[in-house]
Motif scaffolding. Structure first.
Motif, mmCIF file in Angstrom:
data_model
loop_
_atom_site.group_PDB
_atom_site.id
_atom_site.type_symbol
_atom_site.label_atom_id
_atom_site.label_comp_id
_atom_site.label_asym_id
_atom_site.label_seq_id
_atom_site.Cartn_x
_atom_site.Cartn_y
_atom_site.Cartn_z
ATOM 1 N N SER A 70 19.786 -12.481 -8.675
ATOM 2 C CA SER A 70 20.145 -11.134 -9.141
ATOM 3 C C SER A 70 21.630 -11.041 -9.506
ATOM 4 C CB SER A 70 19.838 -10.102 -8.053
ATOM 5 O OG SER A 70 18.475 -10.136 -7.706
ATOM 6 N N PRO A 71 21.943 -10.435 -10.653
ATOM 7 C CA PRO A 71 23.349 -10.186 -10.981
ATOM 8 C C PRO A 71 23.894 -9.033 -10.140
ATOM 9 C CG PRO A 71 21.924 -9.215 -12.641
ATOM 10 C CD PRO A 71 21.028 -9.988 -11.712
ATOM 11 N N LEU A 72 25.211 -9.003 -9.929
ATOM 12 C CA LEU A 72 25.832 -7.926 -9.159
ATOM 13 C C LEU A 72 26.195 -6.794 -10.114
ATOM 14 C CD1 LEU A 72 26.923 -6.820 -6.496
ATOM 15 C CD2 LEU A 72 29.057 -8.045 -6.936
ATOM 16 N N THR A 73 25.311 -5.832 -10.248
ATOM 17 C CA THR A 73 25.544 -4.698 -11.141
ATOM 18 C C THR A 73 25.794 -3.406 -10.370
ATOM 19 O OG1 THR A 73 23.143 -4.356 -11.301
ATOM 20 C CG2 THR A 73 24.188 -5.706 -13.002
ATOM 21 N N GLN A 74 25.142 -3.254 -9.211
ATOM 22 C CA GLN A 74 25.312 -2.053 -8.400
ATOM 23 C C GLN A 74 26.424 -2.305 -7.381
ATOM 24 O OE1 GLN A 74 25.771 1.098 -7.232
ATOM 25 N NE2 GLN A 74 23.756 1.383 -8.210
ATOM 26 N N LYS A 75 27.562 -1.623 -7.563
ATOM 27 C CA LYS A 75 28.730 -1.857 -6.712
ATOM 28 C C LYS A 75 29.180 -0.608 -5.950
ATOM 29 C CE LYS A 75 30.617 -5.536 -9.673
ATOM 30 N NZ LYS A 75 31.835 -6.039 -10.365
ATOM 31 N N THR A 76 28.427 0.470 -6.054
ATOM 32 C CA THR A 76 28.850 1.723 -5.434
ATOM 33 C C THR A 76 29.050 1.573 -3.925
ATOM 34 O OG1 THR A 76 27.629 2.975 -7.109
ATOM 35 C CG2 THR A 76 28.318 4.150 -5.134
ATOM 36 N N HIS A 77 28.103 0.907 -3.267
ATOM 37 C CA HIS A 77 28.215 0.740 -1.820
ATOM 38 C C HIS A 77 29.396 -0.142 -1.440
ATOM 39 C CE1 HIS A 77 26.010 -2.728 -3.320
ATOM 40 N NE2 HIS A 77 26.164 -3.361 -2.157
ATOM 41 N N LEU A 78 29.758 -1.066 -2.334
ATOM 42 C CA LEU A 78 30.892 -1.952 -2.063
ATOM 43 C C LEU A 78 32.220 -1.222 -2.229
ATOM 44 C CD1 LEU A 78 29.641 -5.138 -3.949
ATOM 45 C CD2 LEU A 78 29.467 -4.652 -1.500
ATOM 46 N N THR A 79 32.349 -0.483 -3.311
ATOM 47 C CA THR A 79 33.598 0.242 -3.546
ATOM 48 C C THR A 79 33.811 1.322 -2.489
ATOM 49 O OG1 THR A 79 32.429 1.696 -5.108
ATOM 50 C CG2 THR A 79 33.595 -0.195 -6.023
ATOM 51 N N GLY A 80 32.709 1.913 -2.000
ATOM 52 C CA GLY A 80 32.829 2.916 -0.943
ATOM 53 C C GLY A 80 33.362 2.319 0.347
ATOM 54 N N SER A 81 33.031 1.058 0.610
ATOM 55 C CA SER A 81 33.479 0.410 1.840
ATOM 56 C C SER A 81 34.948 0.010 1.810
ATOM 57 C CB SER A 81 32.621 -0.838 2.116
ATOM 58 O OG SER A 81 31.283 -0.477 2.373
ATOM 59 N N THR A 82 35.548 -0.061 0.632
ATOM 60 C CA THR A 82 36.951 -0.479 0.553
ATOM 61 C C THR A 82 37.900 0.556 1.145
ATOM 62 O OG1 THR A 82 37.182 0.465 -1.680
ATOM 63 C CG2 THR A 82 36.512 -1.849 -1.519
ATOM 64 N N SER A 83 37.450 1.799 1.303
ATOM 65 C CA SER A 83 38.303 2.836 1.880
ATOM 66 C C SER A 83 38.278 2.820 3.404
ATOM 67 C CB SER A 83 37.875 4.222 1.378
ATOM 68 O OG SER A 83 36.531 4.498 1.760
ATOM 69 N N ASP A 84 37.408 1.992 3.994
ATOM 70 C CA ASP A 84 37.310 1.910 5.445
ATOM 71 C C ASP A 84 38.571 1.275 6.013
ATOM 72 O OD1 ASP A 84 35.628 1.944 7.994
ATOM 73 O OD2 ASP A 84 36.156 -0.173 7.832
ATOM 74 N N LEU A 85 39.103 1.846 7.081
ATOM 75 C CA LEU A 85 40.359 1.378 7.663
ATOM 76 C C LEU A 85 40.246 -0.048 8.175
ATOM 77 C CD1 LEU A 85 43.266 2.076 8.413
ATOM 78 C CD2 LEU A 85 42.422 3.018 10.570
ATOM 79 N N MET A 86 39.128 -0.394 8.812
ATOM 80 C CA MET A 86 38.950 -1.747 9.322
ATOM 81 C C MET A 86 38.927 -2.761 8.180
ATOM 82 S SD MET A 86 38.833 -1.306 12.601
ATOM 83 C CE MET A 86 38.075 -2.741 13.355
ATOM 84 N N THR A 87 38.222 -2.433 7.088
ATOM 85 C CA THR A 87 38.169 -3.321 5.934
ATOM 86 C C THR A 87 39.544 -3.486 5.303
ATOM 87 O OG1 THR A 87 35.844 -2.849 5.434
ATOM 88 C CG2 THR A 87 37.222 -3.606 3.613
ATOM 89 N N GLN A 88 40.297 -2.406 5.200
ATOM 90 C CA GLN A 88 41.626 -2.479 4.607
ATOM 91 C C GLN A 88 42.553 -3.412 5.370
ATOM 92 O OE1 GLN A 88 42.972 1.587 4.362
ATOM 93 N NE2 GLN A 88 41.635 2.089 2.635
ATOM 94 N N ASN A 89 42.363 -3.520 6.684
ATOM 95 C CA ASN A 89 43.230 -4.358 7.498
ATOM 96 C C ASN A 89 42.914 -5.845 7.375
ATOM 97 O OD1 ASN A 89 45.214 -3.028 9.720
ATOM 98 N ND2 ASN A 89 43.637 -1.573 9.101
ATOM 99 N N VAL A 90 41.669 -6.191 7.058
ATOM 100 C CA VAL A 90 41.304 -7.602 6.975
ATOM 101 C C VAL A 90 40.955 -8.058 5.558
ATOM 102 C CG1 VAL A 90 40.479 -7.649 9.351
ATOM 103 C CG2 VAL A 90 38.881 -7.118 7.509
#
Length: 436
Positions: A70-90
């Motif tokens: 499958s190609p990566l076309t649906q990225k909404t859930h990924l971009t939403g996770s980038t605002s998470d504080l834990m993700t931003q730190n690592v």
């Protein structure tokens, strides 16, 4: 222990370009992962719907799916996770990585039920959620362990740029994910500390809440601190420890009880009902803490001491003022009798031998702590000492909660924290997993 239903454990590996492993390599990794748990890899059977890129296998009542086409076309859930504080730190460059990635390998472990076909709603209700979803803490843990180990092996053998862990929406760089995946502590990957804050005016005492995202799949409840001015690292450490020990002992603590790192710390446990499709909540609130300078006053407390396996070693009652109890009153007499029975059956602390009941104190050295786990109890969690644990003693008779719970609750009200400390708790928590 019953948990919130989880139909499938899903994980996505992100790639800049299409980079699949061949069919035999994927099958070998799946069987190797099954064998890691001491199970028979031969029992894992290839499904006829598999292709060279997409491998589907059956193991008992589970289906293991590795989809690489499958190609990566649906990225909404990924971009939403980038605002998470834990993700931003690592994963500070996560937005750029997501933008550059155009291919994905999806790994899913799910209940196979009726051959993977969704049942009609009326039939699904009759069959119950266990038929099509993981609803038990041990079975859910196995499905998540299987998924994370398989994802880590594929991630290390391919040019993977990032990993999205579906059950709690954790977005991580591949090396950090693999480090998390190899940690035996279930809270390391399966719980994500989610920070949130209500709309409020700018203030030095800005209220912040923390939820243990994913706790519903380990202990059946969403555990959280409502927005307050407690130090974030304090809330995170208590959330993880609370979820981890409830999972270990296979039972959550009762509504209304308190726990704490020492006898001077009490954190209230409150249950809240939610809508049918969502997990019920456990809200934690600090009632008193010497560490934070929060005083709730002395209160009668039933103290249970646990060993590292979650079994009660001893019970006692502390902070009980018996001067106002009338031995001629039937209710007071019953309470006094239970206090006497507990005191008589509890092993006496050598450091307090000879002291009268009002003078006896709680001693930290009576607790036991392993190198990795803290000894907990449902009313008071005690800090332990390093070194050789003392010999286990049998638990004493616990007072009847119907006799003492109301007595112990009368003066207990939640205290409001008065200060907020800024510390680098995320670096402390994540530091050991970020090493190359």
């Amino acid at each position: 222990m019953k948990t919130h239903p989880l139909r499938s454990v899903d994980c996505q590996l992100l790639y800049e370009t299409y980079a699949p492993l061949d069919s035999d390599a994927v099958q070998t990794l799946i069987r190797k992962t099954i064998g890691h748990f001491g199970l028979d890899p031969v029992a894992c059977r290839l499904m006829v719907t598999s292709t060279e890129a997409d491998i589907y296998m059956l193991f008992g009542d589970m289906q293991i799916m590795v989809t690489q086409s499958s190609p990566l076309t649906q990225k909404t859930h990924l971009t939403g996770s980038t605002s998470d504080l834990m993700t931003q730190n690592v994963f500070s460059d996560a937005p750029e990585v997501i933008e550059q990635c155009h291919a994905v390998t999806s790994i899913s472990v799910r209940k196979f039920g009726m051959g993977g076909v969704d049942l009609p709603e009326n039939i699904a209700k009759v069959m119950g959620p266990d038929f099509e979803a993981f609803c038990d803490s041990k079975k859910t843990r196995f499905a998540m362990d299987l998924t994370k180990m398989l994802a880590a092996q594929i991630g290390l053998k391919t040019p993977c740029k990032g990993v999205f862990w579906g059950p709690n929406s954790y977005l991580l760089p591949v090396k950090t994910f693999c480090n998390f995946a190899t940690d035996d502590n279930p809270t390391t990957l399966f719980i994500r500390s989610h920070f949130y804050s209500p709309i409020q005016s700018v203030s030095d005492k800005r209220a912040i809440g923390v939820a243990a995202a994913g706790s519903e799949y380990l202990i059946g409840y969403q555990v959280q601190f409502d927005p307050c001015t407690l130090p974030p690292e304090y809330m995170v450490s208590n959330l993880l420890a609370f979820v981890g020990f409830c999972y270990q002992r296979e039972e959550v603590f009762p509504d209304g009880d308190v726990f704490g790192m020492t006898a001077d710390e009490k954190i209230r446990i409150t249950y809240e009902k939610t809508d049918e499709d969502f997990p019920d909540r456990i809200v934690l609130c600090v009632q008193s803490s010497a560490e934070l300078g929060i005083s709730g006053g002395d209160r009668p407390t039933i103290q249970n001491q646990y060993d590292e396996s979650g079994e009660i070693q001893s019970s006692k009652i502390s902070d009980v003022d018996v001067s106002d109890l009338d031995p001629d009153d039937p209710v007071d007499a019953a309470i006094l009798q239970r206090l006497y029975e507990v005191k008589k059956s509890s092993p006496q602390n050598p450091d307090s031998a000879g002291a009268s009941e009002p003078e006896q104190k709680h001693h930290d050295k009576t607790a036991v702590q392993s190198s990795d786990e803290t000894a907990w109890r449902d009313d008071v969690r005690e800090t332990g000492l390093t070194g050789t644990p003392r010999k286990r003693v049998p638990p004493s008779s616990r007072p009847s909660m119907s006799e003492l719970r109301e007595f112990a609750r009368q003066a207990q009200v939640a205290g409001e924290p008065e200060r907020f400390q800024k510390t680098s708790f995320l670096q402390k928590f994540l530091g050991k997993f970020q090493k190359s």
